[in-house]
Design a protein around this motif. Structure first.
Motif, mmCIF file in Angstrom:
data_model
loop_
_atom_site.group_PDB
_atom_site.id
_atom_site.type_symbol
_atom_site.label_atom_id
_atom_site.label_comp_id
_atom_site.label_asym_id
_atom_site.label_seq_id
_atom_site.Cartn_x
_atom_site.Cartn_y
_atom_site.Cartn_z
ATOM 1 N N HIS A 1 19.778 134.264 150.949
ATOM 2 C CA HIS A 1 20.155 133.797 152.275
ATOM 3 C C HIS A 1 20.974 134.886 152.957
ATOM 4 N N ILE A 2 20.560 135.283 154.155
ATOM 5 C CA ILE A 2 21.387 136.175 154.955
ATOM 6 C C ILE A 2 21.958 135.349 156.103
ATOM 7 N N THR A 3 23.214 135.560 156.420
ATOM 8 C CA THR A 3 23.881 134.680 157.371
ATOM 9 C C THR A 3 24.985 135.419 158.107
ATOM 10 N N SER A 4 25.323 134.899 159.272
ATOM 11 C CA SER A 4 26.448 135.433 160.042
ATOM 12 C C SER A 4 27.054 134.300 160.846
ATOM 13 N N LYS A 5 28.224 134.553 161.392
ATOM 14 C CA LYS A 5 28.820 133.605 162.316
ATOM 15 C C LYS A 5 27.956 133.540 163.569
ATOM 16 N N GLY A 6 27.802 132.332 164.124
ATOM 17 C CA GLY A 6 27.021 132.185 165.337
ATOM 18 C C GLY A 6 27.722 132.813 166.530
ATOM 19 N N LYS A 7 26.923 133.345 167.430
ATOM 20 C CA LYS A 7 27.495 134.047 168.578
ATOM 21 C C LYS A 7 27.967 133.084 169.659
ATOM 22 N N GLU A 8 27.196 132.002 169.894
ATOM 23 C CA GLU A 8 27.554 131.083 170.978
ATOM 24 C C GLU A 8 27.415 129.627 170.563
ATOM 25 N N LYS A 9 26.185 129.123 170.491
ATOM 26 C CA LYS A 9 25.939 127.685 170.376
ATOM 27 C C LYS A 9 26.217 127.131 168.984
ATOM 28 N N TYR A 10 25.994 127.943 167.938
ATOM 29 C CA TYR A 10 26.062 127.441 166.572
ATOM 30 C C TYR A 10 27.188 128.113 165.800
ATOM 31 N N ASP A 11 27.697 127.372 164.806
ATOM 32 C CA ASP A 11 28.767 127.937 163.985
ATOM 33 C C ASP A 11 28.247 129.045 163.072
ATOM 34 N N CYS A 12 27.022 128.895 162.607
ATOM 35 C CA CYS A 12 26.446 129.935 161.749
ATOM 36 C C CYS A 12 24.946 130.005 161.973
ATOM 37 N N VAL A 13 24.386 131.159 161.719
ATOM 38 C CA VAL A 13 22.934 131.365 161.738
ATOM 39 C C VAL A 13 22.533 131.937 160.387
ATOM 40 N N SER A 14 21.293 131.725 160.007
ATOM 41 C CA SER A 14 20.867 132.204 158.694
ATOM 42 C C SER A 14 19.357 132.364 158.659
ATOM 43 N N ARG A 15 18.906 133.063 157.638
ATOM 44 C CA ARG A 15 17.493 133.107 157.271
ATOM 45 C C ARG A 15 17.414 133.107 155.753
ATOM 46 N N THR A 16 16.272 132.649 155.234
ATOM 47 C CA THR A 16 16.113 132.455 153.793
ATOM 48 C C THR A 16 14.816 133.085 153.313
ATOM 49 N N PHE A 17 14.906 133.806 152.211
ATOM 50 C CA PHE A 17 13.748 134.488 151.627
ATOM 51 C C PHE A 17 13.616 134.084 150.159
ATOM 52 N N ALA A 18 12.384 133.765 149.749
ATOM 53 C CA ALA A 18 12.169 133.252 148.396
ATOM 54 C C ALA A 18 10.938 133.862 147.739
ATOM 55 N N PRO A 19 10.841 135.197 147.664
ATOM 56 C CA PRO A 19 9.641 135.797 147.078
ATOM 57 C C PRO A 19 9.477 135.486 145.588
ATOM 58 N N LYS A 20 10.574 135.136 144.900
ATOM 59 C CA LYS A 20 10.449 134.772 143.484
ATOM 60 C C LYS A 20 9.684 133.466 143.310
#
Length: 261
Positions: A174-193
């Motif tokens: 999971h890669i994530t950061s603090k949200g810039k405006e509307k959301y508290d956090c944003v993320s993306r998820t990768f599961a190649p395994k």
């Protein structure tokens, strides 16, 4: 024949959120057949749910194997059961491999109650930077690896090297950061395994992210956005020792699998 629905979770319209297949066999197929169905569906998760002792037992399979917890397919399963199978219900308690899992319908939202994953901070490595394309500010490990990036646009624009992601610790990334405006956090998820390049909206991933971001932003209720190409919104709350995740769902299809069990 096995009844199968496909629903998009964490969205109110089809072609967004995270699609899950929900299979309702009258009795349990063998594990190889469930895995074959999940592999044929090629969705990040196929849920199998069977009525047992006046309750429902639930299992989840990815194209690469069975998984211990899945948020979006749980939401999709509850949505299907409440709307198309047992419309008198407003709450369902599932029996899962690790215990019990409940889902409540609250207006248009389906709220799930999960245990959080215990996280341990780990060293940021060159391998993480090379796999993600950006150097994380922090890294944490639970079931999955969580890498916190400096900016929202880095999360949105990242193009991870999935072969290098396979070499990292953790089941998912999971890669994530603090949200810039509307959301508290944003993320993306990768599961190649698990033979899934990118999971469009990952509920179990937020059982890692919510405790982390709750502490960082100093509040219990977290609005989260999964910034995949499909996009999805999760309404989250850290409630004592539990994580509550809520979202909507939309039905995409219903039909039957031409398979005898």
């Amino acid at each position: 024949m096995i009844k199968q629905f496909i629903a998009d979770a964490f969205t109110d319209k089809v072609f967004h959120g995270n699609p899950a297949a929900i299979c309702l066999p009258e009795r349990w197929p063998d594990e190889k057949l469930m895995q074959d169905i999940a592999s044929e569906n090629r969705l990040s998760e196929t849920a199998f749910v069977v009525k047992e002792n006046n309750g429902w037992k639930l299992r989840w399979f990815t194209p690469g194997g069975e998984i211990d917890l899945c948020g979006h397919a749980t939401l999709a399963t509850a949505f299907v059961l409440i709307n198309f199978v047992e419309p008198d219900l407003s709450e369902i308690e599932f029996s899962i491999l690790s215990g019990k899992l409940s889902v409540k319908k609250k207006n248009e939202l389906y709220e799930m109650d999960f245990p959080p994953y215990e996280l341990k901070r780990v060293e940021v490595t060159e391998a993480m930077e090379n796999a993600i394309g950006f150097k994380p500010l922090e890294a944490w490990i639970g079931r999955d690896l969580v890498c916190i990036l400096e900016r929202e646009d880095q999360v949105i624009n990242a193009q991870p090297d999935l072969e290098k992601v396979k070499a990292l610790d953790g089941l998912l990334l999971h890669i994530t950061s603090k949200g810039k405006e509307k959301y508290d956090c944003v993320s993306r998820t990768f599961a190649p395994k698990l033979a899934v390049d990118e999971d469009p909206v990952c509920g179990s991933g937020h059982c890692h992210l919510v405790p982390l971001w709750s502490k960082k932003v100093g509040k219990k209720e977290i609005s989260a956005y999964q910034a995949s190409s499909r996009g999805g919104v999760l309404y989250c709350e850290l409630s004592g020792s539990r994580v509550k995740l809520a979202g909507q769902a939309a039905l995409y299809s219903r039909g039957e699998l031409c398979i005898e069990i």
